[in-house]
Design an enzyme around this catalytic site. Structure first.
Site, PDB file in Angstrom:
ATOM      1  CG  ASN A 102       4.045  -7.756  -3.760  1.00 35.57           C
ATOM      2  OD1 ASN A 102       3.850  -6.564  -3.560  1.00 35.57           O
ATOM      3  ND2 ASN A 102       3.515  -8.716  -3.003  1.00 35.57           N
ATOM      4  CG  HIS A 119       3.596  -2.197  -9.838  1.00 32.46           C
ATOM      5  ND1 HIS A 119       3.344  -1.910  -8.518  1.00 32.46           N
ATOM      6  CD2 HIS A 119       2.676  -1.490 -10.541  1.00 32.46           C
ATOM      7  CE1 HIS A 119       2.335  -1.044  -8.427  1.00 32.46           C
ATOM      8  NE2 HIS A 119       1.908  -0.786  -9.642  1.00 32.46           N
ATOM      9  CB  CYS A 130      21.292  -0.275 -26.809  1.00 34.78           C
ATOM     10  SG  CYS A 130      21.626  -1.656 -25.703  1.00 34.78           S
ATOM     11  CB  SER A 188      -1.120   1.211   1.628  1.00 30.31           C
ATOM     12  OG  SER A 188      -0.547   1.549   0.360  1.00 30.31           O
ATOM     13  CD  GLU A 214      -1.562   0.131   9.396  1.00 28.61           C
ATOM     14  OE1 GLU A 214      -1.362   0.385  10.602  1.00 28.61           O
ATOM     15  OE2 GLU A 214      -0.933   0.651   8.473  1.00 28.61           O
ATOM     16  CB  ALA A 231      -0.682 -11.799   4.654  1.00 28.03           C
TER      17      ALA A 231
HETATM   18  N1  APR Z   1       0.178  -8.945   6.702  1.00 27.38           N
HETATM   19  C1  APR Z   1      -0.789  -8.208   6.086  1.00 27.38           C
HETATM   20  N2  APR Z   1      -0.641  -6.898   5.744  1.00 27.38           N
HETATM   21  C2  APR Z   1       0.551  -6.331   6.039  1.00 27.38           C
HETATM   22  C3  APR Z   1       1.599  -7.036   6.675  1.00 27.38           C
HETATM   23  C4  APR Z   1       1.373  -8.400   7.007  1.00 27.38           C
HETATM   24  N3  APR Z   1       2.309  -9.159   7.619  1.00 27.38           N
HETATM   25  N4  APR Z   1       2.656  -6.176   6.831  1.00 27.38           N
HETATM   26  C5  APR Z   1       2.266  -4.993   6.299  1.00 27.38           C
HETATM   27  N5  APR Z   1       1.004  -5.076   5.834  1.00 27.38           N
HETATM   28  C6  APR Z   1       0.216  -4.044   5.156  1.00 27.38           C
HETATM   29  C7  APR Z   1       0.449  -2.632   5.625  1.00 27.38           C
HETATM   30  O1  APR Z   1      -0.420  -2.331   6.711  1.00 27.38           O
HETATM   31  C8  APR Z   1       0.106  -1.824   4.366  1.00 27.38           C
HETATM   32  O2  APR Z   1      -1.276  -1.513   4.351  1.00 27.38           O
HETATM   33  O3  APR Z   1       0.600  -4.051   3.787  1.00 27.38           O
HETATM   34  C9  APR Z   1       0.410  -2.767   3.216  1.00 27.38           C
HETATM   35  C10 APR Z   1       1.648  -2.394   2.448  1.00 27.38           C
HETATM   36  O4  APR Z   1       1.400  -1.143   1.849  1.00 27.38           O
HETATM   37  P1  APR Z   1       2.568  -0.432   0.976  1.00 27.38           P
HETATM   38  O5  APR Z   1       3.843  -0.471   1.766  1.00 27.38           O
HETATM   39  O6  APR Z   1       2.023   0.861   0.514  1.00 27.38           O
HETATM   40  O7  APR Z   1       2.779  -1.425  -0.246  1.00 27.38           O
HETATM   41  P2  APR Z   1       1.861  -1.539  -1.544  1.00 27.38           P
HETATM   42  O8  APR Z   1       0.437  -1.282  -1.239  1.00 27.38           O
HETATM   43  O9  APR Z   1       2.190  -2.834  -2.189  1.00 27.38           O
HETATM   44  O10 APR Z   1       2.439  -0.355  -2.467  1.00 27.38           O
HETATM   45  C11 APR Z   1       1.941  -0.265  -3.789  1.00 27.38           C
HETATM   46  O11 APR Z   1       3.629   1.401  -4.222  1.00 27.38           O
HETATM   47  O12 APR Z   1       5.789   2.156  -4.016  1.00 27.38           O
HETATM   48  C12 APR Z   1       4.899   1.532  -4.883  1.00 27.38           C
HETATM   49  O13 APR Z   1       5.451   0.088  -6.634  1.00 27.38           O
HETATM   50  C13 APR Z   1       5.354   0.147  -5.239  1.00 27.38           C
HETATM   51  O14 APR Z   1       4.006  -1.815  -5.673  1.00 27.38           O
HETATM   52  C14 APR Z   1       4.238  -0.762  -4.756  1.00 27.38           C
HETATM   53  C15 APR Z   1       3.060   0.185  -4.677  1.00 27.38           C
END
Ligand code: APR
Length: 253
Positions: A102, A119, A130, A188, A214, A231
């Site tokens: 994040n 990231h 520049c 994810s 999930e 979370a």
């Molecule tokens: N509590 C726990 N898990 C959650 C919650 C919550 N409240 N809400 C969503 N999630 C889970 C979703 O189920 C999903 O598995 O968080 C995950 C988010 O996955 P992504 O949207 O793919 O985000 P992330 O894994 O951080 O993506 C990685 O992809 O697009 C790039 O640079 C971007 O850093 C990012 C990277």
């Protein structure tokens, strides 16, 4: 779930070297949508047109339409109990480093002291032409923000097609290779090379504890303990159980 919380808490208390890998899901309860859940950022903005370094160079004005929306969310976001709970584990000496995908700075704001921003982060912006660098708050309100050379600035976050900052890449790999337990929260596991870190940790014998609403691609082949839930409430339960174990061990000693 309660039995798994107890198992996970015992592992954290017994581990001599625990690290965490976090993704956008840990900040959803702070008001920042994730990327791939329904209603996520990539559902509304095509990542090919808004998320790659090529897209930014070709049409920075268009990419700033997305960045403007995200920057307003980041400005108003506050850490939630998942961020502060991980900060508490670091305070207890039970969480060595948080590796986060994040860019929202919420781990720092939530009290974490050792964070690797895999990231990058949105606190600074750079000129691709520049190389001048600016603090985001220096450019309040300017959308898109411009360099003194006239070009549109890019936030210092990693776009698709850009390399991971070398120091973050190296340190994260070393930590994953030597940790005894890895907490994976709110990701994810879809994006490389961050998604290789759980594999690296697993291959060197670490216990993998996953927190997500999930199951993910990691759950069935890497995760040892899957804590299904949001979370903030899951981390709160985990920290409460860790503190109970610490108190009981102090009373028995
Ligand atoms: N509590 C726990 N898990 C959650 C919650 C919550 N409240 N809400 C969503 N999630 C889970 C979703 O189920 C999903 O598995 O968080 C995950 C988010 O996955 P992504 O949207 O793919 O985000 P992330 O894994 O951080 O993506 C990685 O992809 O697009 C790039 O640079 C971007 O850093 C990012 C990277």
């Amino acid at each position: 779930m309660e039995a798994n919380i107890k198992r996970a808490a015992r592992i954290i208390c017994q581990s001599t070297n625990t690290i965490a890998l976090t993704g956008a899901g840990i900040s959803v309860e702070s008001g920042i949508p994730d990327f791939r859940s329904p209603g996520g950022l990539w559902e509304r903005f095509n990542p090919i047109e808004y998320g790659t370094i090529e897209a930014f160079k070709a049409n920075p004005e268009r990419v700033w339409q997305m960045l403007e929306e995200v920057s307003h969310l980041l400005a108003s976001a506050r850490p939630n109990p998942a961020h502060t709970g991980l900060g508490r584990l670091q305070e207890l000496g039970l969480l060595h480093t948080i590796i986060t995908q994040n860019v929202d700075h919420l781990h720092h704001d939530g009290g974490a002291t050792r964070v690797i921003e895999y990231h990058g982060n949105a606190k600074t912006l750079s000129c691709l032409w520049c190389n001048q660098r600016y603090n985001t708050d220096e450019l309040e309100g300017q959308i898109p923000p411009k360099c003194s050379c006239g070009k549109i600035l890019k936030p210092d976050v990693v776009f698709f097609g850009e390399p991971i900052p070398t120091k973050a890449l190296k340190e994260s790999y070393e930590l994953a290779s030597t940790c005894k337990a890895l907490l994976v929260l709110g990701t994810s596991g879809e994006v490389a090379p961050a998604n290789m870190l759980p594999q690296t940790a697993k291959s060197t014998g670490a216990a993998i504890i996953e927190v997500n609403v999930e199951p993910t691609v990691l759950t069935n082949y890497l995760t040892d303990i899957f804590l299904q839930g949001k979370a903030s409430e899951t981390v709160t339960k985990l920290v409460r159980e860790v503190e109970t174990i610490i108190t009981e061990s102090q009373q028995n000693s």
